[in-house]
Design a protein around this motif. Sequence first.
Motif, PDB file in Angstrom:
ATOM      1  N   PRO A 242       0.815  -1.234   0.000  1.00 23.32           N
ATOM      2  CA  PRO A 242       0.000   0.000   0.000  1.00 23.32           C
ATOM      3  C   PRO A 242       0.836   1.266   0.000  1.00 23.32           C
ATOM      4  CG  PRO A 242      -0.098  -1.098   2.138  1.00 23.32           C
ATOM      5  CD  PRO A 242       0.567  -2.047   1.193  1.00 23.32           C
ATOM      6  N   LEU A 243       2.010   1.235   0.627  1.00 25.47           N
ATOM      7  CA  LEU A 243       2.867   2.425   0.599  1.00 25.47           C
ATOM      8  C   LEU A 243       3.320   2.728  -0.823  1.00 25.47           C
ATOM      9  CD1 LEU A 243       5.045   1.930   3.828  1.00 25.47           C
ATOM     10  CD2 LEU A 243       3.360   3.737   3.412  1.00 25.47           C
ATOM     11  N   SER A 244       3.636   1.674  -1.580  1.00 24.25           N
ATOM     12  CA  SER A 244       4.047   1.887  -2.978  1.00 24.25           C
ATOM     13  C   SER A 244       2.889   2.458  -3.803  1.00 24.25           C
ATOM     14  CB  SER A 244       4.519   0.565  -3.588  1.00 24.25           C
ATOM     15  OG  SER A 244       5.644   0.072  -2.892  1.00 24.25           O
ATOM     16  N   VAL A 245       1.691   1.930  -3.540  1.00 19.06           N
ATOM     17  CA  VAL A 245       0.521   2.425  -4.260  1.00 19.06           C
ATOM     18  C   VAL A 245       0.275   3.892  -3.919  1.00 19.06           C
ATOM     19  CG1 VAL A 245      -1.983   2.189  -4.543  1.00 19.06           C
ATOM     20  CG2 VAL A 245      -0.530   0.150  -4.451  1.00 19.06           C
ATOM     21  N   ILE A 246       0.373   4.230  -2.628  1.00 22.42           N
ATOM     22  CA  ILE A 246       0.150   5.619  -2.194  1.00 22.42           C
ATOM     23  C   ILE A 246       1.173   6.545  -2.846  1.00 22.42           C
ATOM     24  CG2 ILE A 246       0.285   7.167  -0.202  1.00 22.42           C
ATOM     25  CD1 ILE A 246      -0.936   4.913   1.471  1.00 22.42           C
ATOM     26  N   GLY A 257      -2.779  17.353 -14.144  1.00 16.99           N
ATOM     27  CA  GLY A 257      -3.433  18.588 -13.709  1.00 16.99           C
ATOM     28  C   GLY A 257      -4.930  18.480 -13.564  1.00 16.99           C
ATOM     29  N   GLY A 258      -5.562  17.439 -14.107  1.00 18.41           N
ATOM     30  CA  GLY A 258      -7.010  17.359 -14.077  1.00 18.41           C
ATOM     31  C   GLY A 258      -7.568  17.036 -12.704  1.00 18.41           C
ATOM     32  N   GLU A 259      -8.708  17.649 -12.408  1.00 19.62           N
ATOM     33  CA  GLU A 259      -9.347  17.406 -11.121  1.00 19.62           C
ATOM     34  C   GLU A 259      -9.818  15.961 -11.001  1.00 19.62           C
ATOM     35  OE1 GLU A 259      -9.650  19.285  -8.473  1.00 19.62           O
ATOM     36  OE2 GLU A 259      -8.469  20.857  -9.423  1.00 19.62           O
ATOM     37  N   ALA A 260     -10.285  15.406 -12.113  1.00 21.79           N
ATOM     38  CA  ALA A 260     -10.766  14.016 -12.085  1.00 21.79           C
ATOM     39  C   ALA A 260      -9.638  13.051 -11.756  1.00 21.79           C
ATOM     40  CB  ALA A 260     -11.404  13.664 -13.430  1.00 21.79           C
ATOM     41  N   ASP A 261      -8.456  13.309 -12.313  1.00 22.01           N
ATOM     42  CA  ASP A 261      -7.309  12.451 -12.022  1.00 22.01           C
ATOM     43  C   ASP A 261      -6.896  12.557 -10.557  1.00 22.01           C
ATOM     44  OD1 ASP A 261      -7.204  11.617 -14.638  1.00 22.01           O
ATOM     45  OD2 ASP A 261      -5.817  13.230 -15.225  1.00 22.01           O
ATOM     46  N   LYS A 262      -6.913  13.790 -10.037  1.00 22.39           N
ATOM     47  CA  LYS A 262      -6.556  13.968  -8.629  1.00 22.39           C
ATOM     48  C   LYS A 262      -7.559  13.299  -7.708  1.00 22.39           C
ATOM     49  CE  LYS A 262      -4.054  18.324  -9.271  1.00 22.39           C
ATOM     50  NZ  LYS A 262      -3.968  19.764  -8.893  1.00 22.39           N
ATOM     51  N   THR A 263      -8.851  13.419  -8.068  1.00 25.38           N
ATOM     52  CA  THR A 263      -9.884  12.783  -7.245  1.00 25.38           C
ATOM     53  C   THR A 263      -9.723  11.269  -7.257  1.00 25.38           C
ATOM     54  OG1 THR A 263     -11.432  14.592  -7.718  1.00 25.38           O
ATOM     55  CG2 THR A 263     -12.357  12.508  -6.934  1.00 25.38           C
ATOM     56  N   GLN A 264      -9.446  10.713  -8.415  1.00 24.51           N
ATOM     57  CA  GLN A 264      -9.245   9.261  -8.499  1.00 24.51           C
ATOM     58  C   GLN A 264      -8.026   8.823  -7.685  1.00 24.51           C
ATOM     59  OE1 GLN A 264      -8.575   7.872 -12.486  1.00 24.51           O
ATOM     60  NE2 GLN A 264      -8.554   5.706 -11.876  1.00 24.51           N
ATOM     61  N   ALA A 265      -6.953   9.616  -7.781  1.00 19.22           N
ATOM     62  CA  ALA A 265      -5.749   9.287  -7.016  1.00 19.22           C
ATOM     63  C   ALA A 265      -6.012   9.348  -5.512  1.00 19.22           C
ATOM     64  CB  ALA A 265      -4.603  10.224  -7.400  1.00 19.22           C
ATOM     65  N   LEU A 266      -6.755  10.386  -5.088  1.00 18.21           N
ATOM     66  CA  LEU A 266      -7.070  10.513  -3.660  1.00 18.21           C
ATOM     67  C   LEU A 266      -7.941   9.366  -3.174  1.00 18.21           C
ATOM     68  CD1 LEU A 266      -7.693  14.382  -3.371  1.00 18.21           C
ATOM     69  CD2 LEU A 266      -5.766  13.067  -2.462  1.00 18.21           C
ATOM     70  N   ASN A 267      -8.866   8.911  -4.022  1.00 16.31           N
ATOM     71  CA  ASN A 267      -9.703   7.765  -3.643  1.00 16.31           C
ATOM     72  C   ASN A 267      -8.857   6.503  -3.467  1.00 16.31           C
ATOM     73  OD1 ASN A 267     -12.171   9.108  -3.557  1.00 16.31           O
ATOM     74  ND2 ASN A 267     -12.508   8.882  -5.777  1.00 16.31           N
ATOM     75  N   VAL A 268      -7.899   6.306  -4.360  1.00 18.33           N
ATOM     76  CA  VAL A 268      -7.004   5.137  -4.232  1.00 18.33           C
ATOM     77  C   VAL A 268      -6.157   5.260  -2.970  1.00 18.33           C
ATOM     78  CG1 VAL A 268      -5.092   3.896  -5.274  1.00 18.33           C
ATOM     79  CG2 VAL A 268      -6.975   4.734  -6.717  1.00 18.33           C
ATOM     80  N   GLN A 272      -6.095   2.672   0.188  1.00 13.87           N
ATOM     81  CA  GLN A 272      -4.879   2.028   0.670  1.00 13.87           C
ATOM     82  C   GLN A 272      -4.577   2.428   2.109  1.00 13.87           C
ATOM     83  OE1 GLN A 272      -3.210  -0.361  -0.909  1.00 13.87           O
ATOM     84  NE2 GLN A 272      -4.750  -0.184  -2.540  1.00 13.87           N
ATOM     85  N   THR A 273      -4.923   3.679   2.442  1.00 19.21           N
ATOM     86  CA  THR A 273      -4.719   4.125   3.831  1.00 19.21           C
ATOM     87  C   THR A 273      -5.618   3.334   4.776  1.00 19.21           C
ATOM     88  OG1 THR A 273      -4.173   6.354   3.062  1.00 19.21           O
ATOM     89  CG2 THR A 273      -4.744   6.100   5.386  1.00 19.21           C
ATOM     90  N   GLU A 274      -6.868   3.129   4.363  1.00 22.92           N
ATOM     91  CA  GLU A 274      -7.776   2.327   5.186  1.00 22.92           C
ATOM     92  C   GLU A 274      -7.266   0.901   5.317  1.00 22.92           C
ATOM     93  OE1 GLU A 274     -11.487   2.736   3.210  1.00 22.92           O
ATOM     94  OE2 GLU A 274     -11.979   4.674   4.146  1.00 22.92           O
ATOM     95  N   ARG A 275      -6.721   0.385   4.216  1.00 25.81           N
ATOM     96  CA  ARG A 275      -6.153  -0.968   4.282  1.00 25.81           C
ATOM     97  C   ARG A 275      -4.983  -1.022   5.253  1.00 25.81           C
ATOM     98  NH1 ARG A 275      -2.810  -4.055  -0.521  1.00 25.81           N
ATOM     99  NH2 ARG A 275      -2.298  -5.907   0.713  1.00 25.81           N
ATOM    100  N   MET A 276      -4.098  -0.024   5.172  1.00 27.36           N
ATOM    101  CA  MET A 276      -2.964   0.024   6.095  1.00 27.36           C
ATOM    102  C   MET A 276      -3.442   0.181   7.533  1.00 27.36           C
ATOM    103  SD  MET A 276      -0.058   2.338   4.204  1.00 27.36           S
ATOM    104  CE  MET A 276       0.909   2.305   5.690  1.00 27.36           C
TER     105      MET A 276
END
Length: 452
Positions: A242-246, A257-268, A272-276
């Motif tokens: 999960p650290l590598s994924v984060i 730069g896209g907001e959609a990409d940032k939102t998707q990254a934050l969701n991932v 992973q944070t919840e998993r950790m």
Amino acid sequence: MKTLSIRQRVVFWYTAMLILIAVAVFLILRFSSGSQAAAYVSETLHHAAAAAMDEIDIDEGGLEIDHDINDIDYASVMIYDNSGNIMHYGRIPDFDLDFREGEIRRVTGDSGRVWHVYDTLYNVRGDVYVWIRTCMVLDSVINVESYSTRVFLWMIVPLALLAALGGYYITWRAFRPMVRITSTARSIADGDDLTRRIGLIGQKDEFGQLADTFDQMFSRLQSAFEQQKRFASDASHELRTPLSVIRTQCDYALTRGGEADKTQALNVILQQTERMSGLVNQLLLLSRMDSGTQAIQKETLDLSSLMESVADELSSKSAERGITIHKDISPGLYVYADELLMMRMLINLIENAIRFGEEGGYIRLRLKKDGGFVRGSVEDNGIGISEKDMPHIWERFFQADSARTAHNTESSSGLGLPIVKWIICVHGGGISAESTAGHGSIFRFYIPIAAK
């Protein structure tokens, strides 16, 4: 004494006890022989005095001593008148010794010989009295006592030496296994090689039992250290993913730069944070379990209601995979248990069934009363567990083969079942598993019913 080794102390006390026993036996024999000699002297002198009295009489107004008195050869006899003048000489040295009635005395003669002297005042007739002195010498007894003393003094030194050598040999043979035990334990401590064993095969005495106990302890230590190494390695691996994924998602969000990409990254990252967080919580629980510091707050708990609640809570998760949960739960089954731990146990079992169940399949939950126990089971018709993996499912961080792990994208830490087993066992129950690869699994558990 405290600075000596156990073997040296055993040899010392063994030698000391043998010497004390020898001295005690010698003194007892000396005392016994001396008592017997004194009794013999007393009896002989009294008997000689009585025999001498029979040979003394008064004839025609004068004292007459029969010549048969010379036949008394077991003791020397002398007769004195009341004034101390010798009337009959019986081969006794001329003792400068006063008369004492009824007392046996030891007197050394001119030649150095020791005499036993006994005086008797004998009333011959009327006012006529004589002193009868009987004497004897026990040179043989005295010589034997002196000789035995010299022999004992000469023998005590080799006896002590023999006792010390014998004690050393006996203790060397007896403590030889202890030397082996110490050497093996020291080599393990110095070289950190837990594969070594003492191996006193066939020895059934106390040292053999001690060696077997040490070997069992070394085996458990080896198993514990190997498990600790696997635990550290597996924990590092589980946390690294999960650290590598984060990190990857953070780089992705920063470079896009896209907001959609940032939102998707934050969701991932959140996922992973919840998993950790869940993994860390499980590791902390395992740590408290091992150290015995896990708080257990038992109370009378309605396990039926709790199982219903957990099943309802996880129903949406099972619905995502099209899995139907069938419940066969008898109401009002109470156990004396920790509610949070019981909830964790049920969540782990049902989540496992969902994670490895067949899409569009089912999960059956059962809870019944059986005598003094509440018996439950969680059954699924998923991919099952292979026969070679079954002995290892209770091991920490164990995960089945790649087919099992690749069945879904949600990976498992391999800590759920070890935690379940600990929770069941700490509540006085037990758990078992049955599974066939490709046909599903069933986990059965039992917990003592709460006393009314």
